[in-house]
Design a protein around this motif. Structure first.
Motif, PDB file in Angstrom:
ATOM      1  N   SER A  46       0.824  -1.209   0.000  1.00 32.01           N
ATOM      2  CA  SER A  46       0.000   0.000   0.000  1.00 32.01           C
ATOM      3  C   SER A  46       0.859   1.259   0.000  1.00 32.01           C
ATOM      4  N   ALA A  47       2.063   1.147   0.584  1.00 26.09           N
ATOM      5  CA  ALA A  47       2.990   2.283   0.614  1.00 26.09           C
ATOM      6  C   ALA A  47       3.853   2.350  -0.638  1.00 26.09           C
ATOM      7  N   GLY A  48       3.664   1.400  -1.561  1.00 20.99           N
ATOM      8  CA  GLY A  48       4.423   1.423  -2.807  1.00 20.99           C
ATOM      9  C   GLY A  48       5.702   0.621  -2.778  1.00 20.99           C
ATOM     10  N   ASP A  49       5.861  -0.258  -1.777  1.00 20.58           N
ATOM     11  CA  ASP A  49       7.076  -1.064  -1.666  1.00 20.58           C
ATOM     12  C   ASP A  49       6.828  -2.495  -2.158  1.00 20.58           C
ATOM     13  N   GLU A  50       7.897  -3.190  -2.442  1.00 17.94           N
ATOM     14  CA  GLU A  50       7.809  -4.576  -2.895  1.00 17.94           C
ATOM     15  C   GLU A  50       8.506  -5.492  -1.887  1.00 17.94           C
ATOM     16  N   PRO A  51       7.730  -6.263  -1.103  1.00 19.02           N
ATOM     17  CA  PRO A  51       8.361  -7.190  -0.159  1.00 19.02           C
ATOM     18  C   PRO A  51       9.109  -8.291  -0.917  1.00 19.02           C
ATOM     19  N   VAL A  52      10.381  -8.469  -0.583  1.00 20.17           N
ATOM     20  CA  VAL A  52      11.188  -9.475  -1.295  1.00 20.17           C
ATOM     21  C   VAL A  52      11.627 -10.614  -0.391  1.00 20.17           C
ATOM     22  N   ALA A  53      11.508 -10.444   0.922  1.00 17.93           N
ATOM     23  CA  ALA A  53      11.897 -11.503   1.862  1.00 17.93           C
ATOM     24  C   ALA A  53      11.216 -11.252   3.196  1.00 17.93           C
ATOM     25  N   ARG A  54      10.983 -12.349   3.940  1.00 17.49           N
ATOM     26  CA  ARG A  54      10.336 -12.241   5.246  1.00 17.49           C
ATOM     27  C   ARG A  54      11.164 -12.999   6.279  1.00 17.49           C
ATOM     28  N   VAL A  55      11.333 -12.381   7.436  1.00 17.95           N
ATOM     29  CA  VAL A  55      12.124 -12.979   8.510  1.00 17.95           C
ATOM     30  C   VAL A  55      11.320 -12.927   9.803  1.00 17.95           C
ATOM     31  N   THR A  56      11.261 -14.050  10.529  1.00 20.41           N
ATOM     32  CA  THR A  56      10.613 -14.039  11.839  1.00 20.41           C
ATOM     33  C   THR A  56      11.611 -14.521  12.895  1.00 20.41           C
ATOM     34  N   ALA A  57      11.389 -14.061  14.097  1.00 22.77           N
ATOM     35  CA  ALA A  57      12.269 -14.441  15.208  1.00 22.77           C
ATOM     36  C   ALA A  57      11.430 -14.582  16.468  1.00 22.77           C
ATOM     37  N   LYS A  58      12.004 -15.256  17.466  1.00 21.68           N
ATOM     38  CA  LYS A  58      11.312 -15.415  18.743  1.00 21.68           C
ATOM     39  C   LYS A  58      12.257 -14.991  19.855  1.00 21.68           C
ATOM     40  N   ARG A  59      11.756 -14.096  20.712  1.00 19.13           N
ATOM     41  CA  ARG A  59      12.559 -13.611  21.820  1.00 19.13           C
ATOM     42  C   ARG A  59      11.671 -13.431  23.043  1.00 19.13           C
ATOM     43  N   LYS A  60      12.289 -13.518  24.228  1.00 24.14           N
ATOM     44  CA  LYS A  60      11.534 -13.259  25.449  1.00 24.14           C
ATOM     45  C   LYS A  60      11.281 -11.769  25.618  1.00 24.14           C
ATOM     46  N   SER A  61      12.219 -10.972  25.152  1.00 22.67           N
ATOM     47  CA  SER A  61      12.071  -9.516  25.217  1.00 22.67           C
ATOM     48  C   SER A  61      12.932  -8.900  24.119  1.00 22.67           C
ATOM     49  N   PRO A  62      12.607  -7.671  23.681  1.00 23.20           N
ATOM     50  CA  PRO A  62      13.403  -7.036  22.621  1.00 23.20           C
ATOM     51  C   PRO A  62      14.831  -6.776  23.081  1.00 23.20           C
ATOM     52  N   ASP A  63      15.778  -6.948  22.159  1.00 23.60           N
ATOM     53  CA  ASP A  63      17.163  -6.580  22.446  1.00 23.60           C
ATOM     54  C   ASP A  63      17.232  -5.054  22.542  1.00 23.60           C
ATOM     55  N   PRO A  64      17.815  -4.490  23.614  1.00 26.40           N
ATOM     56  CA  PRO A  64      17.826  -3.034  23.775  1.00 26.40           C
ATOM     57  C   PRO A  64      18.499  -2.295  22.618  1.00 26.40           C
ATOM     58  N   ALA A  65      19.508  -2.917  22.011  1.00 23.34           N
ATOM     59  CA  ALA A  65      20.269  -2.231  20.965  1.00 23.34           C
ATOM     60  C   ALA A  65      19.705  -2.470  19.569  1.00 23.34           C
ATOM     61  N   LEU A  66      19.430  -3.740  19.229  1.00 27.97           N
ATOM     62  CA  LEU A  66      19.049  -4.070  17.848  1.00 27.97           C
ATOM     63  C   LEU A  66      17.662  -4.705  17.731  1.00 27.97           C
ATOM     64  N   PHE A  67      16.916  -4.750  18.800  1.00 28.95           N
ATOM     65  CA  PHE A  67      15.580  -5.328  18.866  1.00 28.95           C
ATOM     66  C   PHE A  67      15.583  -6.838  18.649  1.00 28.95           C
ATOM     67  N   VAL A  68      16.304  -7.314  17.600  1.00 28.00           N
ATOM     68  CA  VAL A  68      16.315  -8.745  17.271  1.00 28.00           C
ATOM     69  C   VAL A  68      17.568  -9.464  17.745  1.00 28.00           C
ATOM     70  N   GLY A  69      18.548  -8.738  18.224  1.00 30.92           N
ATOM     71  CA  GLY A  69      19.811  -9.361  18.605  1.00 30.92           C
ATOM     72  C   GLY A  69      20.781  -9.367  17.443  1.00 30.92           C
TER      73      GLY A  69
END
Length: 401
Positions: A46-69
């Motif tokens: 809807s914003a005019g972008d083309e999704p080319v890849a999807r990544v999922t992760a599982k964490r107990k809490s967000p990494d303070p620096a990079l959110f995903v570790g």
């Protein structure tokens, strides 16, 4: 140092879709997580972008620096390089520090779900009030960071009252300027709010019965609105196709009277609170209605979750006690053998309250006559008690004789 958004932009065509890597993180019970990232992909498109890849992760809490570790961040970086992506979009909200750190680590611009929704709203708002509301929400978001997405979007005309693009790539507004602008926009919105209030009081004096369409984005509200009042409101198979409230007169032959029908902005999971606050004046149409038509995409595999999200927002704006008709739309997209046995019934909700439910197709018109009958049944007591005037099919009023 943050990545330069122009470095990874499409080189030849400013209208070329920017390639984006989508990221979602499961933070356990109590958090919103879409394992398919389908809704984020629709938002990106809807914003005019083309999704080319999807990544999922599982964490107990967000990494303070990079959110995903750091390990998952390295994986995302490899995907960005492999797909020549122009940016990364997270399905959760990022802090300003996390966004900056991720941009440094990945070498491309990073946006979160909030920024993406704000961007779509900025591009779609048409009315003066809508543009003011979007500008307020964006300024409140910018007050904690300077958001810059990929350059094909920054070259577009800004939809929030500035001459620059959505990311204000050339002019970095400092906090004092943003604070002054927020104050100015709030004052202008207050004036618009007063005008709306005056219009509502005028409708109340005329005895108009007010019906509002509400529902999850892309449930087919605008298509249903157009089918019922023969209007030309923009409707498309995308998220947030329309943002501005539109009101038209709907003549009910079953009651021999007219009601006002309003099409409102669609709701969505994790709608940024800044937008809920900024759009309160628009959502007030729903809060002031006499009847809500809660439009539900009957073909959606997550219709229950979408319905619950709409109910949550209705409660947030004080509209949870308004009578509802549940309108299960897109019947044409359901296989014949999976269709309901009866076209309408009642279901029990909280506290034993029974709510009428009707199955329709706004596209083909199936079920719409029954929906009109249900609206007329709700409106009849109010319309019959109105002593001074009656409403003509064109929406105008005339004195009773």
């Amino acid at each position: 140092m943050s990545a330069d958004p122009t470095r990874h932009a499409p080189a030849d065509d400013s209208n070329e879709a920017a390639r984006a890597v989508l990221v979602g993180v499961d933070l356990g019970p109590g958090s919103s997580f879409d394992p398919t990232l389908d809704e984020l992909a629709l938002l990106a498109e809807s914003a005019g972008d083309e999704p080319v890849a999807r990544v999922t992760a599982k964490r107990k809490s967000p990494d303070p620096a990079l959110f995903v570790g750091s390990g998952k961040a390295d994986e995302i970086k490899l995907l960005v390089q492999a797909h020549h992506a122009h940016g990364v979009i997270f399905d959760q909200a990022l802090s300003p520090a996390q966004q900056r750190n991720l941009e440094r680590h990945l070498g491309v611009p990073v946006a979160d779900r909030t920024a993406l929704i704000l961007e779509i709203f900025a591009a779609r708002a048409q009315s003066h009030e809508g543009k003011l509301q979007v500008e307020l929400a964006r300024l409140q978001y910018l007050s904690t960071r300077l958001v810059r997405r990929w350059s094909h979007l920054e070259r577009q005309r800004g939809g929030v009252g500035h001459r620059g693009g959505p990311g204000e790539a050339q002019i970095e507004l400092d906090r004092r300027m943003i604070g002054d602008r927020i104050k100015s926009v709030k004052e202008r919105l207050e004036r618009v709010k007063r005008q709306r209030s005056t219009q509502r009081r005028a409708r109340e004096r005329s005895g108009t019965f007010k019906v509002s369409l509400v529902g999850y984005t892309n449930a087919g509200k605008s298509t249903l609105f157009n089918s019922m009042v023969k209007a030309r409101t923009y409707a498309a198979d995308q998220l947030f196709a329309t943002l501005d409230t539109t009101t038209r007169s709907l003549y009910l032959g079953e009651a021999g009277r007219s009601v006002s029908l309003s099409d409102t902005v669609g709701f969505i999971r994790d709608l940024p609170h800044k937008l809920v606050e900024a759009f309160r004046a628009t959502l007030q149409e729903a809060a002031d209605a006499d009847l809500l038509l809660h439009v539900i995409d009957a073909s959606s595999p997550v219709l229950l979750e979408q319905q619950q999200e709409v109910e949550r927002v209705l409660e947030e704006i004080g509209a949870e006690h308004i009578p509802q008709i549940l309108v299960y739309n897109k019947l044409d997209q359901i296989e014949v053998e999976q269709r309901p046995r009866v076209p309408d019934d009642e279901i029990e909700r909280a506290a034993g309250v029974r709510v009428p439910r009707v199955f329709v197709s706004a596209l083909t018109g199936e079920g719409l006559p029954r929906l009109r009958e249900l609206i007329a049944a709700h409106a009849a007591p109010a319309l019959n008690s109105e002593p001074d005037a009656f409403i003509l099919p064109d929406g105008s009023s005339a004195p009773r004789h």
